[in-house]
Write an enzyme that holds these catalytic residues in place. Sequence first.
Site, short mmCIF file in Angstrom:
data_model
loop_
_atom_site.label_atom_id
_atom_site.label_comp_id
_atom_site.label_asym_id
_atom_site.label_seq_id
_atom_site.Cartn_x
_atom_site.Cartn_y
_atom_site.Cartn_z
N THR A 133 0.82 -1.21 0.00
CA THR A 133 0.00 0.00 0.00
C THR A 133 0.86 1.26 0.00
O THR A 133 2.00 1.24 0.48
CB THR A 133 -0.89 0.00 1.27
OG1 THR A 133 -1.45 1.28 1.47
CG2 THR A 133 -0.09 -0.34 2.52
N ASP A 134 0.28 2.37 -0.48
CA ASP A 134 0.99 3.65 -0.41
C ASP A 134 1.01 4.19 1.02
O ASP A 134 1.73 5.14 1.32
CB ASP A 134 0.37 4.68 -1.37
CG ASP A 134 -1.08 5.01 -1.05
OD1 ASP A 134 -1.68 4.34 -0.17
OD2 ASP A 134 -1.62 5.95 -1.68
N GLU A 135 0.22 3.56 1.91
CA GLU A 135 0.16 4.07 3.29
C GLU A 135 1.47 3.86 4.03
O GLU A 135 1.69 4.46 5.08
CB GLU A 135 -1.02 3.43 4.03
CG GLU A 135 -2.34 3.74 3.35
CD GLU A 135 -3.59 3.32 4.12
OE1 GLU A 135 -3.53 3.25 5.35
OE2 GLU A 135 -4.62 3.08 3.45
N TYR A 160 -1.92 -0.65 10.91
CA TYR A 160 -2.02 -1.32 9.60
C TYR A 160 -0.83 -0.98 8.72
O TYR A 160 -0.12 -1.86 8.22
CB TYR A 160 -3.33 -0.92 8.89
CG TYR A 160 -3.32 -1.22 7.41
CD1 TYR A 160 -3.29 -2.53 6.94
CD2 TYR A 160 -3.32 -0.18 6.46
CE1 TYR A 160 -3.26 -2.82 5.58
CE2 TYR A 160 -3.29 -0.46 5.09
CZ TYR A 160 -3.26 -1.78 4.66
OH TYR A 160 -3.22 -2.05 3.31
N LYS A 164 2.31 -3.27 7.25
CA LYS A 164 2.61 -3.44 5.81
C LYS A 164 4.05 -2.98 5.51
O LYS A 164 4.76 -3.59 4.72
CB LYS A 164 1.61 -2.66 4.95
CG LYS A 164 0.19 -3.20 4.95
CD LYS A 164 0.05 -4.62 4.39
CE LYS A 164 0.28 -4.70 2.90
NZ LYS A 164 -0.05 -6.06 2.38
P1 NAD Z 1 -9.29 -7.64 1.96
O1 NAD Z 1 -9.33 -7.42 3.43
O2 NAD Z 1 -10.53 -7.40 1.16
O3 NAD Z 1 -8.85 -9.17 1.67
C1 NAD Z 1 -7.83 -9.80 2.39
C2 NAD Z 1 -7.98 -11.30 2.17
O4 NAD Z 1 -6.92 -11.97 2.88
C3 NAD Z 1 -9.30 -11.87 2.69
O5 NAD Z 1 -9.87 -12.74 1.74
C4 NAD Z 1 -8.88 -12.64 3.95
O6 NAD Z 1 -9.74 -13.74 4.23
C5 NAD Z 1 -7.47 -13.07 3.58
N1 NAD Z 1 -6.64 -13.34 4.77
C6 NAD Z 1 -6.48 -12.53 5.85
N2 NAD Z 1 -5.65 -13.12 6.75
C7 NAD Z 1 -5.25 -14.30 6.19
C8 NAD Z 1 -4.38 -15.34 6.62
N3 NAD Z 1 -3.74 -15.29 7.79
N4 NAD Z 1 -4.21 -16.40 5.79
C9 NAD Z 1 -4.85 -16.48 4.59
N5 NAD Z 1 -5.69 -15.53 4.15
C10 NAD Z 1 -5.89 -14.44 4.94
O7 NAD Z 1 -8.07 -6.79 1.42
P2 NAD Z 1 -7.88 -6.10 0.00
O8 NAD Z 1 -8.47 -4.75 0.06
O9 NAD Z 1 -8.30 -7.04 -1.05
O10 NAD Z 1 -6.30 -5.93 -0.01
C11 NAD Z 1 -5.47 -6.95 -0.55
C12 NAD Z 1 -4.02 -6.54 -0.39
O11 NAD Z 1 -3.80 -5.31 -1.08
C13 NAD Z 1 -3.60 -6.31 1.05
O12 NAD Z 1 -2.30 -6.81 1.22
C14 NAD Z 1 -3.62 -4.79 1.20
O13 NAD Z 1 -2.67 -4.38 2.16
C15 NAD Z 1 -3.25 -4.34 -0.19
N6 NAD Z 1 -3.79 -3.04 -0.61
C16 NAD Z 1 -5.10 -2.74 -0.47
C17 NAD Z 1 -5.58 -1.51 -0.92
C18 NAD Z 1 -7.04 -1.14 -0.84
O14 NAD Z 1 -7.41 -0.02 -1.16
N7 NAD Z 1 -7.93 -2.04 -0.45
C19 NAD Z 1 -4.71 -0.59 -1.51
C20 NAD Z 1 -3.36 -0.94 -1.64
C21 NAD Z 1 -2.92 -2.17 -1.20
P1 TYD Z 2 -11.00 3.78 4.26
O1 TYD Z 2 -12.00 3.37 3.23
O2 TYD Z 2 -11.09 3.14 5.61
O3 TYD Z 2 -9.55 3.58 3.62
P2 TYD Z 2 -8.09 4.07 4.18
O4 TYD Z 2 -8.19 4.31 5.64
O5 TYD Z 2 -7.22 2.87 3.87
O6 TYD Z 2 -7.72 5.29 3.40
O7 TYD Z 2 -11.11 5.33 4.46
C1 TYD Z 2 -10.96 6.24 3.38
C2 TYD Z 2 -11.02 7.64 3.95
O8 TYD Z 2 -12.35 7.88 4.41
C3 TYD Z 2 -10.12 7.84 5.16
O9 TYD Z 2 -9.61 9.17 5.12
C4 TYD Z 2 -11.04 7.68 6.34
C5 TYD Z 2 -12.36 8.20 5.82
N1 TYD Z 2 -13.60 7.56 6.36
C6 TYD Z 2 -14.64 8.36 6.82
O10 TYD Z 2 -14.56 9.62 6.81
N2 TYD Z 2 -15.78 7.76 7.28
C7 TYD Z 2 -15.91 6.39 7.31
O11 TYD Z 2 -16.97 5.89 7.77
C8 TYD Z 2 -14.83 5.59 6.83
C9 TYD Z 2 -14.92 4.09 6.84
C10 TYD Z 2 -13.68 6.23 6.35
#
Ligand code: NAD
Ligand code: TYD
Length: 357
Positions: A133-135, A160, A164
Amino acid sequence: MNILITGGAGFIGSAVIRHIIANTSHNVLNIDKLTYAGNLESLVDISDSSRYHFSLNNICNKSAMEKVFHDFEPDIVMHLAAESHVDRSITGSADFIETNIIGTYTLLEVARQYYTNLSDIKKAIFRFHHISTDEVYGDLEEGSDNLFVESTAYAPSSPYSASKASSDHLVRAWYRTYGLPIVITNCSNNYGPYHFPEKLIPLTILNALKGKPLPIYGNGLQVRDWLYVEDHARALFLVATEAEIGETYNIGGHNELKNIDVVKGICNLLEELVPNKPNGIGNYVDLITYVKDRPGHDLRYAIDASKIQKELGWTPNEIFETGLRKTVQWYLDNQDWVENVETGEYKNWIQKQYQNN
Ligand code: NAD
Ligand code: TYD
């Protein structure tokens, strides 16, 4: 090729699997523990394919992972399994440390052992793609033009993002020290279909449809750089198969938006698509409710994606307006997915089948 995907039942992992099964002839094994965020219903479109396989497993279980590598013989590992929600990491960080750090370490060790015993031909193909993630970069100043580049220093703010960042460091160390062929991607906020309804965009859509408050943390002026999940899935496949070993790529959509504007945008779309509102609601925007800010809330994320664009020719297909419209329409058309995910009925059934076998 055999592609091992961890976390394939999650939001992004399921998009990657749908992309690979629909557009290539590769085999996929999905390893997922099915936490609250993992949903096999997100894969119903491709689950009949003979090239798709699922294994209910925890990436922290070393002997189970050794067996998976031995039996499936992956050419590529795409590691997405993670605890992914910032708010949950603030109220309970243990699972984040366990899965994101220990789980990644376990996979790296298993992959290293497996890689050591591969033939030279197989070694030349193998790679471990860590999805991040960019975080990990922390945040940028409000109102500045600065962007995260691949060399930006790590400065994670939340449990989180710290977990990461730790996993990214481990992956780089396994490359530098042991020569494990790795690639890393750091992406901005994703949105789109099959997004678990705790994140800002799906939560806003579903709460608005029920006439419930739309919570905005703090002043709502925080900025996120939104990328449509299918654009991310395409980028990930490209990196996994074509990127140079040891490289890092930032992925983002150049869609910087304030949270309040995202929520208002969803409200406007719903006015058009669902003008019949729950009883007593004037306009959807009237549901917006400012609530206590998230502790340590990052102010602004924004990605410079020029490296992946130049080196691998990737560009996003969706702009935010088209992607958001598709997303809102998807949630309107897939209320049964939402219901299944919220009740967890199907997942409980799958988990029982595994326990009985
Ligand atoms: P998500 O929470 O939707 O999915 C995570 C999956 O991992 C789930 O299916 C969960 O069951 C599985 N999982 C969790 N713990 C596990 C374990 N111990 N063993 C096996 N499986 C396990 O997450 P996502 O949004 O699909 O993100 C996927 C990846 O991309 C993550 O690594 C996250 O850090 C990264 N990412 C997410 C975003 C975003 O905006 N969602 C952006 C950048 C990077
Ligand atoms: P989120 O979807 O949790 O993603 P991330 O924390 O990984 O960026 O949140 C996106 C943005 O929205 C973040 O700045 C937090 C804000 N947010 C709210 O203002 N209200 C909400 O109910 C949630 C879930 C997030």
